[in-house]
Design an enzyme around this catalytic site. Structure first.
Site, PDB file in Angstrom:
ATOM      1  N   HIS A   9       0.720  -1.210   0.015  1.00  0.00           N
ATOM      2  CA  HIS A   9      -0.025  -0.017   0.050  1.00  0.00           C
ATOM      3  C   HIS A   9       0.709   1.261  -0.186  1.00  0.00           C
ATOM      4  O   HIS A   9       1.873   1.448   1.146  1.00  0.00           O
ATOM      5  CB  HIS A   9      -0.938  -0.088   1.316  1.00  0.00           C
ATOM      6  N   HIS A  51      -0.603  10.968  -2.263  1.00  0.00           N
ATOM      7  CA  HIS A  51      -1.848  10.634  -1.984  1.00  0.00           C
ATOM      8  C   HIS A  51      -2.637  11.794  -1.622  1.00  0.00           C
ATOM      9  O   HIS A  51      -3.820  11.941  -2.253  1.00  0.00           O
ATOM     10  CB  HIS A  51      -1.528   9.892  -0.398  1.00  0.00           C
TER      11      HIS A  51
HETATM   12  O1  G3P Z   1      -6.568   1.302  -2.763  1.00  0.00           O
HETATM   13  C1  G3P Z   1      -6.816   0.909  -1.566  1.00  0.00           C
HETATM   14  C2  G3P Z   1      -6.539   2.325  -0.572  1.00  0.00           C
HETATM   15  O2  G3P Z   1      -5.311   3.078  -1.256  1.00  0.00           O
HETATM   16  C3  G3P Z   1      -7.363   3.247  -0.779  1.00  0.00           C
HETATM   17  O3  G3P Z   1      -7.358   4.286   0.233  1.00  0.00           O
HETATM   18  O4  G3P Z   1      -6.763   6.526   0.929  1.00  0.00           O
HETATM   19  O5  G3P Z   1      -5.109   4.859   0.991  1.00  0.00           O
HETATM   20  O6  G3P Z   1      -5.723   5.551  -1.051  1.00  0.00           O
HETATM   21  P1  G3P Z   1      -6.103   5.471   0.133  1.00  0.00           P
HETATM   22 MG    MG Z   2      -4.558   4.365  -2.484  1.00  0.00          MG
END
Ligand code: G3P
Ligand code: MG
Length: 232
Positions: A9, A51
């Site tokens: 992630h 992000h």
């Molecule tokens: O794709 C899963 C996750 O990345 C979604 O939430 O806020 O971490 O981009 P975020």
């Molecule tokens: Mg994400």
């Protein structure tokens, strides 16, 4: 745990600054099955991997990504001296050695991402099956799917998965990714009934992963992919 996909992630962001080349390199080293990265368009038009809309949390600077040109984003420290990478840089670094989940984080990313992936497949070591694309924005996903229908789509949900029927018809997704903090067994059943896989974000604890797997989860996004990989 059986071998189910563990997706780093924002890269292995528990170990290295999120969405940086260092985090993607670390994910590669840990043998994660894929990396996830968040993509936005900056003012000069390039796709950058970042992000938040605002720069503050990560770089300490004021302002929004969409208001800055790449040249000025380049000057910022994204953690441990790492810079904010472009999506092209990330693809060039990984060059087909690991799968990539591109999350379309801002509007206006779909067509440019499709072009970049096509280019990577044409000129680099990438294959269509190395990618999947996701977003919380339905319209962006629709545009992406219209532009590059061969690339698999994963729906993203923060809460209860809604409008599944329509989204499945239009986007032909293979999975829905649900929020670990809110997920309910009924939501997993609902997604399965529609024939999609259930992925879960973000899971860092192997015991939680095991529990979710027993409820039917089939893929995990993790900041510490090494922890989940060790257990399977
Ligand atoms: O794709 C899963 C996750 O990345 C979604 O939430 O806020 O971490 O981009 P975020
Ligand atoms: Mg994400």
């Amino acid at each position: 745990m059986h071998k189910i996909p563990v997706i780093a992630h924002r890269g292995a962001s528990g170990h290295e600054p999120e969405n940086t080349l260092a985090a993607f390199r670390a994910a590669l080293k840990m043998n994660a099955d894929a990396i996830e990265c968040d993509v936005q368009v900056c003012k000069s038009g390039e796709l950058v991997v970042f992000h938040d809309r605002r720069l503050k949390r990560i770089t300490g600077e004021r302002g929004k990504v969409k208001r800055k040109k790449l040249a000025s984003l380049r000057q910022l420290d994204a953690g441990k001296g790492e810079h904010i990478p472009t999506l092209k840089e990330v693809l060039d670094l990984l060059d087909g050695r690991i799968s990539v989940n591109v999350e379309l984080k801002s509007k206006g990313t779909a067509v440019a991402v499709a072009q970049l992936l096509r280019n990577g497949i044409r000129t680099g070591n990438w294959k269509t099956k190395d990618f999947f694309v996701s977003s919380f924005y339905y319209r962006e996903l629709r545009r992406f799917h219209e532009t590059f229908p061969e690339i698999p789509i994963s729906l993203l949900y923060n809460k209860k998965p809604r409008r599944l029927k329509k989204r499945i018809k239009v986007l032909e997704p293979f999975a829905a990714a649900l929020n670990a903090g809110k997920i309910r067994p009924a939501w997993i059943r609902r997604v399965h009934e529609k024939g999609l896989k259930v992925y879960v974000w973000t899971v860092d604890d192997p015991q939680e992963a095991e529990h979710l797997r027993s409820k039917g989860a089939e893929g995990f996004f993790s900041n510490y992919p090494d922890r989940l990989i060790k257990k399977r």
